[in-house]
Write a protein that holds these residues in place. Structure first.
Motif, PDB file in Angstrom:
ATOM      1  N   ARG A 191       0.831  -1.208   0.000  1.00  0.00           N
ATOM      2  CA  ARG A 191       0.000   0.000   0.000  1.00  0.00           C
ATOM      3  C   ARG A 191       0.864   1.256   0.000  1.00  0.00           C
ATOM      4  O   ARG A 191       0.585   2.228  -0.720  1.00  0.00           O
ATOM      5  CB  ARG A 191      -0.904  -0.018   1.226  1.00  0.00           C
ATOM      6  CG  ARG A 191      -1.889   1.151   1.287  1.00  0.00           C
ATOM      7  CD  ARG A 191      -2.716   1.079   2.569  1.00  0.00           C
ATOM      8  NE  ARG A 191      -1.859   1.270   3.729  1.00  0.00           N
ATOM      9  CZ  ARG A 191      -1.468   2.456   4.160  1.00  0.00           C
ATOM     10  NH1 ARG A 191      -1.835   3.564   3.523  1.00  0.00           N
ATOM     11  NH2 ARG A 191      -0.695   2.566   5.225  1.00  0.00           N
ATOM     12  N   GLN A 192       1.933   1.240   0.805  1.00  0.00           N
ATOM     13  CA  GLN A 192       2.819   2.399   0.850  1.00  0.00           C
ATOM     14  C   GLN A 192       3.526   2.605  -0.485  1.00  0.00           C
ATOM     15  O   GLN A 192       3.784   3.739  -0.901  1.00  0.00           O
ATOM     16  CB  GLN A 192       3.843   2.232   1.972  1.00  0.00           C
ATOM     17  CG  GLN A 192       3.246   2.332   3.369  1.00  0.00           C
ATOM     18  CD  GLN A 192       4.283   2.178   4.455  1.00  0.00           C
ATOM     19  OE1 GLN A 192       5.449   1.932   4.149  1.00  0.00           O
ATOM     20  NE2 GLN A 192       3.864   2.313   5.701  1.00  0.00           N
ATOM     21  N   LEU A 193       3.862   1.496  -1.207  1.00  0.00           N
ATOM     22  CA  LEU A 193       4.493   1.633  -2.511  1.00  0.00           C
ATOM     23  C   LEU A 193       3.554   2.306  -3.506  1.00  0.00           C
ATOM     24  O   LEU A 193       3.963   3.180  -4.284  1.00  0.00           O
ATOM     25  CB  LEU A 193       4.922   0.250  -3.015  1.00  0.00           C
ATOM     26  CG  LEU A 193       5.625   0.219  -4.380  1.00  0.00           C
ATOM     27  CD1 LEU A 193       6.895   1.064  -4.329  1.00  0.00           C
ATOM     28  CD2 LEU A 193       5.929  -1.213  -4.784  1.00  0.00           C
ATOM     29  N   ALA A 194       2.277   1.906  -3.444  1.00  0.00           N
ATOM     30  CA  ALA A 194       1.302   2.550  -4.341  1.00  0.00           C
ATOM     31  C   ALA A 194       1.141   4.030  -4.002  1.00  0.00           C
ATOM     32  O   ALA A 194       1.069   4.885  -4.899  1.00  0.00           O
ATOM     33  CB  ALA A 194      -0.042   1.832  -4.232  1.00  0.00           C
ATOM     34  N   GLN A 195       1.093   4.321  -2.700  1.00  0.00           N
ATOM     35  CA  GLN A 195       0.985   5.727  -2.305  1.00  0.00           C
ATOM     36  C   GLN A 195       2.227   6.517  -2.709  1.00  0.00           C
ATOM     37  O   GLN A 195       2.138   7.690  -3.077  1.00  0.00           O
ATOM     38  CB  GLN A 195       0.781   5.821  -0.795  1.00  0.00           C
ATOM     39  CG  GLN A 195      -0.587   5.336  -0.329  1.00  0.00           C
ATOM     40  CD  GLN A 195      -0.750   5.455   1.169  1.00  0.00           C
ATOM     41  OE1 GLN A 195       0.191   5.797   1.868  1.00  0.00           O
ATOM     42  NE2 GLN A 195      -1.956   5.166   1.652  1.00  0.00           N
ATOM     43  N   GLN A 196       3.390   5.871  -2.635  1.00  0.00           N
ATOM     44  CA  GLN A 196       4.616   6.574  -3.009  1.00  0.00           C
ATOM     45  C   GLN A 196       4.626   6.916  -4.497  1.00  0.00           C
ATOM     46  O   GLN A 196       5.100   7.981  -4.891  1.00  0.00           O
ATOM     47  CB  GLN A 196       5.822   5.693  -2.654  1.00  0.00           C
ATOM     48  CG  GLN A 196       7.165   6.352  -2.935  1.00  0.00           C
ATOM     49  CD  GLN A 196       8.313   5.456  -2.549  1.00  0.00           C
ATOM     50  OE1 GLN A 196       8.099   4.358  -2.072  1.00  0.00           O
ATOM     51  NE2 GLN A 196       9.519   5.940  -2.747  1.00  0.00           N
ATOM     52  N   ARG A 197       4.119   5.980  -5.306  1.00  0.00           N
ATOM     53  CA  ARG A 197       4.053   6.274  -6.742  1.00  0.00           C
ATOM     54  C   ARG A 197       3.108   7.440  -7.031  1.00  0.00           C
ATOM     55  O   ARG A 197       3.374   8.252  -7.931  1.00  0.00           O
ATOM     56  CB  ARG A 197       3.593   5.031  -7.488  1.00  0.00           C
ATOM     57  CG  ARG A 197       4.650   3.916  -7.478  1.00  0.00           C
ATOM     58  CD  ARG A 197       4.108   2.666  -8.120  1.00  0.00           C
ATOM     59  NE  ARG A 197       5.126   1.593  -8.125  1.00  0.00           N
ATOM     60  CZ  ARG A 197       4.894   0.358  -8.558  1.00  0.00           C
ATOM     61  NH1 ARG A 197       3.690   0.034  -9.026  1.00  0.00           N
ATOM     62  NH2 ARG A 197       5.869  -0.538  -8.517  1.00  0.00           N
ATOM     63  N   GLU A 198       1.999   7.508  -6.280  1.00  0.00           N
ATOM     64  CA  GLU A 198       1.083   8.626  -6.474  1.00  0.00           C
ATOM     65  C   GLU A 198       1.675   9.940  -5.959  1.00  0.00           C
ATOM     66  O   GLU A 198       1.418  11.011  -6.523  1.00  0.00           O
ATOM     67  CB  GLU A 198      -0.238   8.350  -5.740  1.00  0.00           C
ATOM     68  CG  GLU A 198      -1.012   7.175  -6.322  1.00  0.00           C
ATOM     69  CD  GLU A 198      -2.258   6.865  -5.511  1.00  0.00           C
ATOM     70  OE1 GLU A 198      -3.006   5.963  -5.889  1.00  0.00           O
ATOM     71  OE2 GLU A 198      -2.472   7.564  -4.500  1.00  0.00           O
ATOM     72  N   ALA A 234       5.409  15.891   0.622  1.00  0.00           N
ATOM     73  CA  ALA A 234       5.984  14.564   0.882  1.00  0.00           C
ATOM     74  C   ALA A 234       6.696  14.525   2.231  1.00  0.00           C
ATOM     75  O   ALA A 234       6.606  13.554   2.971  1.00  0.00           O
ATOM     76  CB  ALA A 234       6.951  14.186  -0.234  1.00  0.00           C
ATOM     77  N   ALA A 235       7.434  15.636   2.570  1.00  0.00           N
ATOM     78  CA  ALA A 235       8.120  15.677   3.869  1.00  0.00           C
ATOM     79  C   ALA A 235       7.131  15.673   5.018  1.00  0.00           C
ATOM     80  O   ALA A 235       7.349  15.042   6.055  1.00  0.00           O
ATOM     81  CB  ALA A 235       9.001  16.923   3.936  1.00  0.00           C
ATOM     82  N   ALA A 236       5.990  16.379   4.856  1.00  0.00           N
ATOM     83  CA  ALA A 236       4.969  16.399   5.916  1.00  0.00           C
ATOM     84  C   ALA A 236       4.356  15.029   6.116  1.00  0.00           C
ATOM     85  O   ALA A 236       4.104  14.596   7.240  1.00  0.00           O
ATOM     86  CB  ALA A 236       3.884  17.421   5.563  1.00  0.00           C
TER      87      ALA A 236
END
Length: 442
Positions: free
Chosen positions: A279-286, A295-297
């Motif tokens: 799930r985090q990988l998908a969110q990272q791609r988005e 992204a830092a927040a």
């Protein structure tokens, strides 16, 4: 065996002594033993008071020893910082000495050239003037560097003086800590010796009174009573052995169940972590198309919260030993399993104290866990302490919170394992014992 020999000797002795005289003698001996029993009771009261005083002193000495250990750790850290500062200053001063030595050598070579030789040199007047100006500017700078070098040497001497004082202080603190540990060991030995002497003497007087009382009755009745007592003793021993074996079986079953539950939770945790990673990988791609600030927040929002401070609800928690906590409750230990307690790195030979007041239920080696202690507390709690070098208490003894009950191994870098349970379930020791009506938190 002594009682059997006494029974065998009774018929021959009865033939030489009249029954009335023998009964009177036995009654007199019984009265004397009763007086001895009363004296022992009074002595037991005095020893009990002395034992309570020893326990209070042991608690205080254990707290002082822990404070000295923490102070010694701080002094050793300061000593390492001073040694590092001394090395850095010595290296810097060596470099300064070499540079000043080169400059002094150059000036010395120039000073050896006579004026007439300087006039006859092939260089022109402009080069000679430039060399003179260069020497005129170099001498004040050299003096400044020499003054700075002298000041640095003075600072290095001060650091070395502080370092020597710190080493002297550490040696004194180590000697004081060793004396404190020896005093704790002597008090523990005194406590156990008083308890052993009183128990042995009371047992001996009780046996003698039982034998004399039996002589005052009929021989057949005495034989029947001895046989009944032997059967009761054997049955009680058999019951105790059966209870011990059953307790070991229950503990083994409980550990197996806990291990299976831990394995199941570990597998479930790995599956959850894998899904979370996807799930985090998908969110990272988005999130690649978003701004860097957003992204830092998001990264700061998912950071791990700090561990909670140790709780003291219901009863004050005293860790069994002072030191650094290397594995906390719920973390993975060095074998990859989820820890059900705390692992504390302690000093060799450090005194181990009772975390709460209670009664010792088990003391000694257990399978592959080495020397362990199990202490039962009120409200369904009990503690398990493993990794010990020596145990200074016994099963059935009552201990108070902070009372020394064992010692860490005397060599190496020992680790102590501390587990707190309620109703058989492990809970976080750093949250402390909950109120009686609450539930244990696993």
């Amino acid at each position: 065996m002594a009682l059997a020999l006494l029974l065998l000797a009774l018929p021959a002795y009865a033939q030489e002594e009249a029954p009335g005289a023998a009964l009177k003698r036995v009654e007199q001996e019984i009265q004397a033993d009763k007086a001895r029993q009363r004296a022992l009771d009074q002595r037991s009261d005095a020893i009990r008071k002395e034992t309570e005083d020893l326990r209070a002193r042991l608690v205080g000495l254990a707290e002082q020893a822990r404070a000295q250990e923490e102070e010694l750790d701080g002094l050793e850290g300061t000593l390492r910082a001073l040694e590092e500062e001394e090395r850095q200053q010595a290296t810097r001063l060596d470099g300064e000495r070499q540079q000043i030595a080169h400059l002094l050598a150059a000036l010395q070579r120039l000073s050896r050239i006579p004026p007439e030789v300087a006039l006859a040199r092939p260089e022109g007047p402009v080069d000679t003037l430039r060399s003179a100006l260069l020497l005129r500017d170099t001498v004040p700078a050299l003096r400044q560097r020499a003054d700075a070098l002298a000041a640095a040497l003075n600072r290095l001497a001060e650091v070395r003086e502080r370092l020597e004082g710190q080493r002297t202080s550490i040696v004194a603190k180590r000697d004081a800590l060793g004396s404190r540990q020896q005093e704790i060991a002597a008090l523990v030995a005194r406590r156990e010796e008083l308890s052993r002497q009183t128990d042995e003497e009371r047992i001996a007087v009780g046996r003698r009174m039982a034998a004399l009382t039996g002589q005052a009755s009929d021989l057949k009745q005495l034989m029947d009573r001895i046989e009944a007592e032997r059967r009761v003793t054997m049955e009680a021993a058999a019951r105790r052995e059966a209870e011990r074996l059953e307790a070991e079986r229950r503990l083994a079953r409980q550990r197996e169940a806990e291990q299976r539950e831990a394995d199941r939770k570990l597998a479930q945790q790995k599956e959850t972590e894998q899904k979370e990673a996807e799930r985090q990988l998908a969110q990272q791609r988005e999130a690649e198309q978003r701004a860097r600030a957003e992204a830092a927040a998001q990264q700061a929002a998912v950071q791990k919260a700090p561990d909670p401070a140790p709780a003291t609800a219901g009863n004050r928690l005293t860790l069994p030993v002072g030191g650094r906590i290397v594995t906390r409750f719920g973390e993975q230990d060095r074998f990859g399993a989820t820890s059900r307690g705390l692992t504390i790195s302690a000093r060799p030979g450090t005194a181990v104290v009772a975390p709460y007041a209670g009664s010792v239920m088990f003391a000694g080696p257990f399978r592959g866990y080495g020397q362990i202690l199990i202490v039962e507390h009120s409200n369904g709690y009990h503690s398990l302490i493993a990794g010990l070098g020596r145990i200074d208490t016994a099963v059935g003894k009552h201990v108070t919170a902070g009372e020394p009950i064992a010692l860490m191994p005397a060599d190496g870098s020992p680790d102590l394992y501390f587990e707190l349970r309620r109703n058989g379930q492990p809970i976080n020791p750093q949250r402390g014992a909950a109120a009686p009506e609450g539930k244990g938190q696993g």
